[in-house]
Design a protein around this motif. Structure first.
Motif, short mmCIF file in Angstrom:
data_model
loop_
_atom_site.label_atom_id
_atom_site.label_comp_id
_atom_site.label_asym_id
_atom_site.label_seq_id
_atom_site.Cartn_x
_atom_site.Cartn_y
_atom_site.Cartn_z
N ASP A 180 -33.33 -99.38 11.74
CA ASP A 180 -31.87 -99.47 11.77
C ASP A 180 -31.45 -100.66 10.92
O ASP A 180 -32.14 -101.69 10.89
N ASP A 234 -17.80 -97.90 10.63
CA ASP A 234 -19.18 -97.61 10.25
C ASP A 234 -19.84 -98.92 9.84
O ASP A 234 -19.51 -99.48 8.80
N ARG A 245 -23.09 -99.18 9.36
CA ARG A 245 -24.35 -98.91 8.65
C ARG A 245 -24.10 -98.48 7.20
O ARG A 245 -24.95 -97.94 6.54
N ASP A 246 -22.90 -98.74 6.72
CA ASP A 246 -22.55 -98.40 5.35
C ASP A 246 -22.09 -99.68 4.66
O ASP A 246 -21.66 -100.62 5.31
N GLY A 247 -22.19 -99.72 3.38
CA GLY A 247 -21.67 -100.87 2.65
C GLY A 247 -22.72 -101.86 2.20
O GLY A 247 -22.46 -103.04 2.08
N CYS A 248 -23.91 -101.38 1.93
CA CYS A 248 -24.97 -102.24 1.42
C CYS A 248 -24.50 -102.88 0.12
O CYS A 248 -24.02 -102.20 -0.78
N ALA A 308 -27.71 -102.75 9.51
CA ALA A 308 -26.25 -102.87 9.49
C ALA A 308 -25.88 -104.08 8.63
O ALA A 308 -26.62 -105.07 8.59
N GLU A 354 -19.36 -99.39 16.96
CA GLU A 354 -18.98 -98.34 16.01
C GLU A 354 -18.11 -97.28 16.69
O GLU A 354 -17.10 -96.85 16.13
#
Length: 127
Positions: free
Chosen positions: A61, A44, A46-49, A63, A38
């Protein structure tokens, strides 16, 4: 080293296709690798679920790697501009992890990214 469980799951939409092996490594190793990626790649992870997916509330955590991102990361990590030696040295120093575990973690992670195609995506969770 902190003990944590890593879980990789290959999904299609919100449905699991299969759980992938963790390489016998602590989730802490993957946390260090993802943080390094990152920062160095300025992305990022950890975004984009995916819409409709509800992550496990117990995960410390998480990802997400849709096919497009997985392909780009695979290309970057296998490309000439990426120095595994430099990455391993920096992660080992910053996180106090033995280089052999970082190398094994990178190999496992890249192998998992290579399995992602079409509408599939890779989910990483640390518990």
């Amino acid at each position: 080293m902190m003990s944590a469980i890593a879980r990789f799951t290959l999904l299609s939409g919100c449905s699991p296709i299969g759980e992938l092996e963790d390489g016998g490594l602590s989730g802490y190793v993957y946390l260090a690798i993802l943080d390094y990626l990152e920062e160095s790649l300025e992305i990022d992870l950890r975004d984009g679920c995916p819409e409709g997916f509800v992550p496990d509330e117990g995960a410390q955590d998480t990802a997400f790697f849709p096919a497009g991102l997985a392909g780009r990361l695979t290309g970057m990590l296998n490309g000439r501009a990426f120095s595994e030696e430099d990455a391993v040295a920096e992660i080992a120093d910053d996180w106090q992890i033995e280089p052999k575990w970082i190398i094994k973690g990178l190999e496992t992670f890249i192998g998992h990214l290579q399995k992602v195609s079409g509408d599939a995506w890779l989910l990483y969770e640390m518990f």
